[in-house]
Design an enzyme around this catalytic site. Structure first.
Site, mmCIF file in Angstrom:
data_model
loop_
_atom_site.group_PDB
_atom_site.id
_atom_site.type_symbol
_atom_site.label_atom_id
_atom_site.label_comp_id
_atom_site.label_asym_id
_atom_site.label_seq_id
_atom_site.Cartn_x
_atom_site.Cartn_y
_atom_site.Cartn_z
ATOM 1 N N GLN A 194 -23.506 -107.976 -76.129
ATOM 2 C CA GLN A 194 -21.903 -108.019 -76.309
ATOM 3 C C GLN A 194 -21.198 -108.058 -77.015
ATOM 4 O OE1 GLN A 194 -18.193 -108.277 -72.866
ATOM 5 N NE2 GLN A 194 -20.038 -108.099 -71.803
ATOM 6 N N ALA B 225 -13.720 -116.736 -69.320
ATOM 7 C CA ALA B 225 -14.513 -114.861 -69.207
ATOM 8 C C ALA B 225 -14.478 -114.114 -70.505
ATOM 9 C CB ALA B 225 -13.235 -114.119 -67.977
ATOM 10 N N GLU B 226 -15.528 -113.650 -70.296
ATOM 11 C CA GLU B 226 -15.934 -113.175 -71.379
ATOM 12 C C GLU B 226 -15.449 -112.143 -72.403
ATOM 13 O OE1 GLU B 226 -20.269 -112.320 -70.081
ATOM 14 O OE2 GLU B 226 -19.728 -110.059 -70.228
ATOM 15 N N ASN B 227 -14.723 -111.490 -71.478
ATOM 16 C CA ASN B 227 -13.722 -110.286 -72.310
ATOM 17 C C ASN B 227 -12.391 -110.829 -72.406
ATOM 18 O OD1 ASN B 227 -13.039 -111.013 -68.734
ATOM 19 N ND2 ASN B 227 -11.777 -109.318 -68.855
ATOM 20 N N SER C 42 -13.729 -114.355 -78.536
ATOM 21 C CA SER C 42 -14.254 -115.071 -77.087
ATOM 22 C C SER C 42 -15.992 -115.217 -77.642
ATOM 23 C CB SER C 42 -14.018 -113.380 -76.029
ATOM 24 O OG SER C 42 -14.906 -114.125 -74.702
#
Lengths: 226, 223
Positions: free
Chosen positions: A103, B59-61, B101
């Site tokens: 990601q 949070a990765e988002n 992030s």
């Protein structure tokens, strides 16, 4: 005078070519430009390479585009979320190619494309299947893998507010991949929940300046459905 | 092992529950740390960090400063975590885009990341993203970035599989997420540090003996 507002999804998507690489913002259902993505079905572009964090869910947005057979290849970090059965079935049947990308590498490859960086070394993925056949180099005693910038022909993104220069704000975690997709494509198209007069947006709160945005369509559709 | 011994042992062994595992891990988180909790069991850890400590959850988002789970009437439809669950934002929290992030993750700015795993090796390798080289539906998400980026990587998982197969190995049996990355493992039977000489047991669940633990572990343990 600059005005990036267009009146319809069809106008927003005019000129998207067969074979394009299309970058999609969004993380799960949040911050995904569902109407622009579905608009591609009517627009007709095919043989697409789609770049997205997830592979769609249910029967909306990307899942519908996949089902319509318009996508040849998906570049994705997490195609296995609950409800992404259309992708899974197509992948198992060999009807779609998948390039799996960690990601953070996916985000950075797009950021690099937008920032004029052709490639970069990252520690992510070293000693794993995802760095097979890639150059690995050691810096200060640690191994890094070479990853290349990921350019888009088109980016489809979702914003919270937009003005006629294409300045954008986002809502909460709806920001996610949208600003990096906006940087990395030749043609960036945003769907926005709200519009603002020029000068109305607080300059400190603009996350994507209009320089990264080509077309904006106002679609006040309400909340994302998880 | 003899069945008699095993039966006797089973009567006294009290493995930690998932909530107890999360609580045990939470005790080792320091005041002021910047922490990412992976999806699944690690998410439970947030429930056990007491009010005496100020810990910032990432949070990765792109959410920094996750607060408690919202009540039904407090849900913000645009505010979710990496597991796509609704969350809240604490006072002092902020939002960033994905590249920033993961700059925080990869750039070594997280004090701790907690992940689940299929297995972990005695040299700190972790496997948690694919069941085989030809997984029918592979998905990696942010696991590889988190595993290499955080200052500390702790794993929270059951000591064995449902079929009783060990998960603490001399060599991982699934495709790697990262090598030489894990420093500590919390299971339902024990807490183990990964040292230059392999797994070092630092704590065991009530009733667990050295023999009982070693029998359920493929790698050699030190006590």
């Amino acid at each position: 005078m600059i005005s990036k507002f267009v009146n319809s999804v069809a106008e927003a998507l005019e000129g998207v070519q067969d074979g394009s690489t299309v970058l999609l913002g969004g993380f799960g259902a949040v911050g995904q430009s569902v109407h622009l993505i579905e608009g591609l079905i009517e627009q007709g572009a095919k043989d697409l390479t789609v770049v997205a964090n997830n592979a769609g869910y249910g029967k909306v947005g990307l899942a519908r585009l996949l089902e319509a057979g318009r996508v040849r290849r998906l570049i994705c970090s997490f195609p296995r979320i609950a409800g992404s059965t259309i992708f899974e079935n197509m992948y198992k049947a060999g009807k779609i190619e998948l390039e799996l990308v960690p990601q953070g590498t996916l985000a950075e490859r797009m950021r690099a494309a937008g920032a004029g960086i052709p490639a970069f070394f990252t520690p992510t993925g070293v000693d794993t299947l995802l760095s097979n056949n890639k150059e690995v180099r050691e810096y200060h005693g640690r191994k890094y893998v070479l990853e290349e910038a990921l350019h888009g022909d088109v980016a489809l993104i979702e914003a919270w507010q937009a003005d006629r220069w294409g300045n954008l704000t986002y809502k909460q975690s709806g920001r996610n991949f949208n600003p990096v997709c906006a940087m990395a494509a030749k043609l960036t198209i945003a769907q926005t929940q709200h519009t603002a007069e020029l000068g109305e947006l607080d300059p400190e709160s603009v996350v994507t300046p209009g320089v990264f945005v080509d077309r904006v369509v106002h679609l006040p559709y309400g909340s994302p459905q998880l | 092992m003899s069945t008699v011994t095993d039966k006797e042992l089973n009567e006294t062994v009290k493995p930690w529950t998932r909530n107890q595992m999360a609580e045990r891990l939470a005790q080792d988180i320091n005041d002021g740390w910047f922490v990412n909790l992976g999806i699944g069991i690690p998410t439970l850890v947030a429930n056990y960090v007491g009010d005496d400590k100020e810990v910032i959850f990432h949070a990765e988002n792109g959410v920094i400063g996750i607060g408690p789970t919202p009540q039904e009437n407090e849900i913000e439809p645009w505010l979710i975590n990496a597991g796509k669950q609704y969350i809240t934002l604490k006072q002092g929290g902020s939002y960033v885009h994905h590249a920033d992030s993961f700059a925080m993750i990869r750039g070594g700015h997280l004090d701790l990341c907690v992940l689940g795993a299929y297995d972990v090796s005695s040299s700190g390798d972790i496997a948690n993203w694919a069941l085989s080289e030809t997984d029918t539906a592979p998905a990696v998400g942010g696991a590889m970035d988190l595993a290499v980026g955080a200052k500390r990587l702790w794993v929270l998982m059951e000591h064995t599989t449902k079929d009783g197969k060990p998960r603490l190995m001399s060599k991982c049996s699934y495709p790697l997420t990262a090598s030489d990355a894990v420093s500590r493992v919390y299971t339902n039977l024990a807490v183990l540090d990964i040292t230059a000489t392999g797994f070092q047991v630092v704590d065991m669940a009530p009733g667990v003996s050295r023999e009982y633990l070693q029998e359920r572990t493929e790698a050699k343990l030190s006590f």
